[in-house]
Design a protein around this motif. Structure first.
Motif, PDB file in Angstrom:
ATOM      1  N   MET A   1      36.478  29.769  31.197  1.00  0.00           N
ATOM      2  CA  MET A   1      38.147  29.258  32.284  1.00  0.00           C
ATOM      3  C   MET A   1      37.663  29.524  33.616  1.00  0.00           C
ATOM      4  O   MET A   1      36.971  30.261  33.898  1.00  0.00           O
ATOM      5  N   ARG A   2      37.992  28.461  33.863  1.00  0.00           N
ATOM      6  CA  ARG A   2      37.465  27.217  35.378  1.00  0.00           C
ATOM      7  C   ARG A   2      37.743  28.812  36.442  1.00  0.00           C
ATOM      8  O   ARG A   2      36.723  29.386  37.314  1.00  0.00           O
ATOM      9  N   ALA A   3      38.688  29.603  36.232  1.00  0.00           N
ATOM     10  CA  ALA A   3      39.122  31.011  37.446  1.00  0.00           C
ATOM     11  C   ALA A   3      38.509  31.244  37.714  1.00  0.00           C
ATOM     12  O   ALA A   3      37.755  32.199  38.600  1.00  0.00           O
ATOM     13  N   SER A 141      48.455  34.663  31.171  1.00  0.00           N
ATOM     14  CA  SER A 141      49.027  34.585  33.079  1.00  0.00           C
ATOM     15  C   SER A 141      49.745  35.061  33.665  1.00  0.00           C
ATOM     16  O   SER A 141      50.610  34.362  32.803  1.00  0.00           O
ATOM     17  N   ALA A 168      43.299  35.253  34.961  1.00  0.00           N
ATOM     18  CA  ALA A 168      43.097  34.380  34.216  1.00  0.00           C
ATOM     19  C   ALA A 168      42.667  35.369  33.859  1.00  0.00           C
ATOM     20  O   ALA A 168      41.651  37.196  33.685  1.00  0.00           O
ATOM     21  N   ARG A 169      41.960  35.146  31.784  1.00  0.00           N
ATOM     22  CA  ARG A 169      41.444  35.544  30.853  1.00  0.00           C
ATOM     23  C   ARG A 169      40.510  34.613  30.279  1.00  0.00           C
ATOM     24  O   ARG A 169      40.355  34.078  30.372  1.00  0.00           O
ATOM     25  N   GLN A 170      39.042  35.849  30.406  1.00  0.00           N
ATOM     26  CA  GLN A 170      38.071  34.988  29.964  1.00  0.00           C
ATOM     27  C   GLN A 170      37.486  35.650  28.096  1.00  0.00           C
ATOM     28  O   GLN A 170      37.222  36.713  28.795  1.00  0.00           O
TER      29      GLN A 170
END
Length: 233
Positions: A1-3, A141, A168-170
């Motif tokens: 995830m980009r964040a 989010s 954000a979450r990954q």
């Protein structure tokens, strides 16, 4: 995830060495289940009681912040509901079990996504003394959160950071707008509904910066992982 990739700095919240004065904070339903963890009487983290004998915290809290050496369980003490220097209950830890994928990196880059541990108390805390917190929830989010912790500037009274949100979450890693300080390691990230009936959904692991703003990083609770740690303990 980009964040997640945008994190400019990531700092493990090493257990805080005690030297600061306390500040008084407000009340939160069920806050007595959150307590200070004393590590060899010299450093501190935060933990949350989720059953009469089980406490959630960060895996890096199982290690001496100066030497990196793993602590023996009996060197860890849980002080439930500590406020103005007085705890609702005090218990020694008998078994400490980290996330099965956690590998400690002393003074190295914070290991997020698996920085969670489960502590078994030597003697359970009766529910009529301290009611354990609920745990587990689905997050996305923007969800509203709070963090209740003890820090180097609030070492005998918990401080509530609220409201804050999931940014954000990954996988098992959360990035949140909650600002935290040293000592907040292992603090419960709480899903709050109008400030009532909080549920533990994550554990604070590190503080970071994203887009020029201070954020915190936590390990999301996983039912499967908790079952593994309970079985291992």
């Amino acid at each position: 995830m980009r964040a997640i990739r945008l994190l400019a700095t990531l700092v493990t919240l090493l257990p805080a060495v005690l030297h600061a004065e306390a500040n008084v904070t407000g009340k939160l339903p069920g806050e007595a289940a959150v307590g200070r963890l004393m590590l060899s009487g010299k450093a501190m983290c935060t933990g949350a009681l989720i059953s009469p004998e089980l406490v959630l915290t960060a895996a890096h809290c199982l290690y001496d912040p100066r030497t990196g050496k793993k602590l023996q369980p009996h060197q860890i003490e849980f002080q439930a509901g500590l406020k103005r220097g007085k705890a609702k209950a005090v218990r020694k830890v008998s078994v400490a079990t980290a996330h099965p994928d956690y590998i400690h990196n002393h003074k190295g880059k914070a290991q997020v996504g698996s920085d969670i541990a489960l502590l078994k108390l030597g003697t359970p805390i009766a529910k009529n003394s301290v009611l354990p917190m609920r745990y587990g929830a689905n997050l996305s989010s923007g969800d509203m959160l709070g963090v209740l912790s003890y820090t180097i500037s609030n070492r005998t009274d918990p401080i509530l950071e609220y409201p804050c949100r999931v940014l954000a979450r990954q996988q098992e890693t959360l990035v949140m707008s909650c600002e935290v300080n040293f000592g907040a390691s292992g603090a419960p990230v709480l899903a709050l509904t109008n400030g009532n009936n909080p549920a533990v959904v994550s554990v604070v692991s590190a503080k970071a910066a994203m887009g020029g703003k201070n954020v915190s990083v936590g390990t999301l609770l996983s039912a499967d992982t908790l079952r593994q740690m309970i079985a291992g303990g």
